[in-house]
Design a protein around this motif. Structure first.
Motif, mmCIF file in Angstrom:
data_model
loop_
_atom_site.group_PDB
_atom_site.id
_atom_site.type_symbol
_atom_site.label_atom_id
_atom_site.label_comp_id
_atom_site.label_asym_id
_atom_site.label_seq_id
_atom_site.Cartn_x
_atom_site.Cartn_y
_atom_site.Cartn_z
ATOM 1 N N ASN B 9 -8.694 -10.159 9.884
ATOM 2 C CA ASN B 9 -9.035 -9.610 11.212
ATOM 3 C C ASN B 9 -7.886 -9.690 12.214
ATOM 4 O OD1 ASN B 9 -11.648 -9.353 10.138
ATOM 5 N ND2 ASN B 9 -12.125 -11.448 10.789
ATOM 6 N N THR B 11 -5.344 -8.777 14.883
ATOM 7 C CA THR B 11 -5.339 -7.802 15.976
ATOM 8 C C THR B 11 -4.227 -8.141 16.953
ATOM 9 O OG1 THR B 11 -7.720 -7.511 15.796
ATOM 10 C CG2 THR B 11 -6.713 -6.809 17.869
ATOM 11 N N THR B 18 -3.922 -1.015 21.694
ATOM 12 C CA THR B 18 -4.115 -1.835 20.506
ATOM 13 C C THR B 18 -3.135 -1.378 19.427
ATOM 14 O OG1 THR B 18 -6.431 -1.993 21.100
ATOM 15 C CG2 THR B 18 -5.839 -2.710 18.881
ATOM 16 N N ASP B 21 -5.160 -3.120 14.763
ATOM 17 C CA ASP B 21 -6.587 -3.166 15.066
ATOM 18 C C ASP B 21 -7.382 -3.793 13.919
ATOM 19 O OD1 ASP B 21 -9.026 -2.807 16.176
ATOM 20 O OD2 ASP B 21 -8.897 -0.617 16.367
ATOM 21 N N ASN B 22 -7.585 -5.106 14.000
ATOM 22 C CA ASN B 22 -8.529 -5.776 13.117
ATOM 23 C C ASN B 22 -8.267 -5.485 11.634
ATOM 24 O OD1 ASN B 22 -10.692 -7.464 12.792
ATOM 25 N ND2 ASN B 22 -12.197 -5.792 12.782
ATOM 26 N N ILE B 23 -7.073 -5.783 11.165
ATOM 27 C CA ILE B 23 -6.790 -5.501 9.759
ATOM 28 C C ILE B 23 -6.903 -6.771 8.905
ATOM 29 C CG2 ILE B 23 -5.279 -3.553 10.336
ATOM 30 C CD1 ILE B 23 -2.902 -5.181 9.527
ATOM 31 N N THR B 46 2.760 -5.594 12.704
ATOM 32 C CA THR B 46 2.130 -6.467 11.704
ATOM 33 C C THR B 46 3.167 -7.405 11.097
ATOM 34 O OG1 THR B 46 0.633 -4.653 11.198
ATOM 35 C CG2 THR B 46 0.687 -6.475 9.637
ATOM 36 N N ILE B 207 -1.468 2.352 6.859
ATOM 37 C CA ILE B 207 -1.879 1.960 8.214
ATOM 38 C C ILE B 207 -1.671 3.154 9.132
ATOM 39 C CG2 ILE B 207 0.354 0.888 8.743
ATOM 40 C CD1 ILE B 207 -1.208 -1.185 10.422
ATOM 41 N N ASP B 209 -2.572 4.345 13.291
ATOM 42 C CA ASP B 209 -3.063 3.948 14.616
ATOM 43 C C ASP B 209 -3.560 2.507 14.625
ATOM 44 O OD1 ASP B 209 -2.501 6.448 15.629
ATOM 45 O OD2 ASP B 209 -4.499 7.237 15.131
ATOM 46 N N LYS B 211 -4.939 0.855 12.302
ATOM 47 C CA LYS B 211 -6.038 0.533 11.397
ATOM 48 C C LYS B 211 -5.585 0.673 9.952
ATOM 49 C CE LYS B 211 -9.644 2.218 14.490
ATOM 50 N NZ LYS B 211 -8.742 2.893 15.461
ATOM 51 N N ILE B 213 -6.204 2.010 6.628
ATOM 52 C CA ILE B 213 -7.096 3.060 6.126
ATOM 53 C C ILE B 213 -7.536 2.758 4.700
ATOM 54 C CG2 ILE B 213 -7.266 5.527 5.575
ATOM 55 C CD1 ILE B 213 -6.798 5.411 8.434
#
Lengths: 382, 263
Positions: B9, B11, B18, B21-23, B46, B207, B209, B211, B213
């Motif tokens: 999670n 972030t 952001t 986002d919560n990866i 990241t 990844i 935006d 997130k 995928i």
């Protein structure tokens, strides 16, 4: 975050790297030698407010022995040099307009008659006031020569009547100029310059060294290593302490051996406080590096620091003459205190007894700036 | 199972934006993980959080079982990092660059000398030990930067676009080294825009935006999406996210067409 101790090995790796980089950079290496030579020659000779040999034109309408005696008096002083003799006022005006002469001496046609008839003779001194420094010298030395001559003349006449100067009551002012009896400008400027050079070299090199790491993004690579900010800062700064201090010693050497301005006070104290000032300048350089992203920006920020320090610290212009507010700003410039110290030790020969306030101020500034710089520097790493 | 990287999670917000986002993902030891995504999608953010350079807004990252935020220095001691532009000291020689990083990681003289020799041989830099790093060409610089990132024998190697701007031969040589390192048990996280490189990874993650995928092996992904290759998947994901076809709007450049009457 787990705290670990200062690693001497990491610190040494940084320091050695920095020394190699300095060694390969011809400018950093030559700066502590070139800057003192260039700046001291420039300031030692060009910024000279001791005005001598002011070109002067003479309009002698009297042309008697009395008048030529008086003119000789002017020519004999080191302040005036008679370059032209003119026949009318228009010619004199032309010479002043064209800048060929800075002063004009006008002796009236009836000069001889006037002094013989015991009337106060009136001689006129015309001065070009464009440059106040020259004008002021011409004015004061002109007045001095005239008064002296006039007094001598009066005394001679009095003797004829059997009165000597001793028989007349009067007040005389006996002047005694300390520390710099000949009022030589170099004795004031050159020691100050040693301080200025020390400041400039150290600030410049430190700011550039730290910004360069940002500019080439090597800092990113350093951050992911286990290196601690304290190791990084200390290791990076030691070479610049060495260079800054070398520049200081070299400039001091030129000051003593070339300009013959000796250290009247304790050399040890001067070297010690000079070291403190290197530290202070180093922190200023570090602080600048936290604002600037590249060397260009660092250069711009530096101008904002260096210019006020030249103008407001009392390096050239006396701080007593500044308006209160402007003079007050000078208290926030560390160079102000170091100038007091270096002039005090070198010219007056005074020690900590009189300089403790300046030394304390410098120490406080160093601690505060170093603290802020380290704090901001760490932040820019995180 | 023991993971080299275990992210939960994670972030990162910069103000209202952001970036990540919560990866969540986990990478097993000794594998190559290809981290894919368009520019500005959150890859570098990241990576910076994994290195402990940025602090996450929320969530956690474990490297070799250690929390990055809590044991930053211990994590960094076992981490090799190569940033986007090979940030070498260009005014230092090949040897001095390696010596410097050896010193920074606190290696002894003996160990440094041994490893330096091997790394110079690996990077094919024999005979160039005394050359300034700034005079090396792209491929050599890249391998020297890799050498500097490896000198302290890291368990995890993070490479941020290591092959950008490098010729195809150097690219091939570089990837051969990467695979060899993985065989020796080193875990590798690599970002790249070359899909042929991505296809040789054990796992890839997309990844977009901020997130994550999708994350799977390249073969699984191609089968899942019914695509020809990773490049098609990459483009498909971006099209889906931005809701528009990716084709150039070159036709609207009217001034390039027709006679040059203005001249």
């Amino acid at each position: 975050m787990k705290k670990s101790r200062f690693s001497f090995k990491r610190f040494k790796a940084i320091m050695m790297k920095e020394f190699i980089q300095v060694k390969r950079d011809p400018i950093s290496l030559k700066l502590p030698f070139i800057m003192p030579i260039v700046m001291m020659l420039l300031f030692g000779y060009a910024v000279n407010t001791d005005v001598e040999n002011i070109p002067t034109a003479v309009f002698d309408q009297c042309k008697t022995e009395d008048s030529s005696q008086f003119i000789e008096k002017f020519a004999d002083s080191k302040y005036f040099i008679i370059t032209e003799n003119v026949d009318n006022e228009a010619q004199l005006a032309d010479l002043v307009d064209s800048g060929k002469v800075k002063a004009g001496l006008i002796i009236p046609a009836n000069y001889s008659e006037q002094i013989k008839n015991k009337v106060n003779a009136e001689i006129q001194l015309v001065i070009d006031g464009t440059d106040p420094t020259t004008a002021r010298t011409a004015l004061s030395s002109g007045l001095l020569i005239m008064r002296e001559y006039s007094q001598k003349y009066t005394a001679e006449k009095l003797i004829k009547y059997g009165i000597t100067a001793e028989k007349l009551p009067g007040i005389s002012l006996k002047t005694n100029v300390w520390y710099n009896p000949d009022l030589e400008n170099t004795r004031f400027t050159i020691p100050g310059l040693v301080g200025l050079i020390l400041q400039n070299i150290t600030i410049m090199l430190t700011a550039f060294a730290l910004v360069r790491e940002k500019e080439r993004s090597t800092i990113e690579q350093l951050i992911v290593t286990p290196i601690k900010p304290s190791e990084l800062i200390l290791g990076k700064l030691i070479p610049y302490i060495v260079i800054g201090y070398t520049g200081f010693l070299f400039a001091l050497g030129i000051c003593v051996w070339f300009f013959k301005v000796n250290v009247a006070g304790s050399l040890g104290l001067l070297l010690l406080l000079g070291f403190l000032f290197v530290f202070c300048s180093l922190s200023i350089g570090m602080l600048i590096s936290t604002f600037a992203k590249n060397q260009m920006q660092a250069m711009i920020v530096m101008v904002f620091v260096l210019l006020p320090s030249i103008l407001l610290s009392g390096f050239i212009f006396p701080r007593d003459a500044m308006p209160k507010v402007i003079g007050f700003i000078g208290y926030f410039i560390p160079l102000t205190y170091f100038l007091d110290i270096i002039r005090g030790v070198m010219l007056k020969g005074i020690g900590l007894k009189y300089l403790w306030q300046d030394s304390l101020a410098l120490l406080l500034f160093t601690i505060v700036i170093l603290f802020i710089a380290t704090k901001r520097f760490r932040k820019s790493l995180d | 199972m023991d993971y080299a990287i275990h992210v939960e999670n994670l972030t990162k917000r910069f103000g209202s934006f952001t970036a990540v986002d919560n990866i969540s993902f986990s990478i097993p030891k000794g594998t190559i993980f290809g981290f894919l995504g368009p520019n500005g999608s959150g890859k570098s953010t990241t990576i910076r959080m994994l290195c402990g350079v940025l602090h996450p807004t929320s969530g956690s990252a474990l490297i070799m079982g250690r929390d990055v935020a809590k044991e930053t220095e211990a994590v960094r001691q076992g981490l090799g990092y190569m940033s986007q532009r090979f940030s070498l000291y260009e005014d230092l020689t090949v040897e001095e660059n390696l010596d410097f990083y050896a010193g920074v990681y606190g290696l002894s003289k003996k160990v440094t000398a041994d490893r330096k020799k091997e790394l110079i041989a690996m990077a094919n830099l024999t005979g160039k030990e005394k050359s300034l790093a700034g005079t090396l060409s792209g491929g050599w610089k890249q391998r020297l930067a890799l050498g500097c990132a490896l000198i302290h024998k890291p368990k995890l190697l993070i490479l941020d676009e290591p092959t950008a701007g490098v010729d195809p031969v150097s690219r091939r040589v570089f990837w051969e080294i990467i695979h060899e390192l993985a065989r020796q048990g080193i875990t590798i996280l690599v970002t790249t825009h070359y899909m042929d490189e991505a296809e040789s990874c054990d796992t890839v993650g997309f990844i977009l935006d901020g997130k994550l995928i999708n994350i799977a092996s390249p073969q699984e992904l191609i089968a899942q999406e019914g695509a020809k290759n990773l490049e098609d998947i990459f483009i498909k994901y971006v099209e889906k996210a931005t809701n528009q076809k990716i084709n150039s709007t070159f036709n609207s450049l009217n001034f390039l067409k027709g006679e040059d009457d203005a001249l």
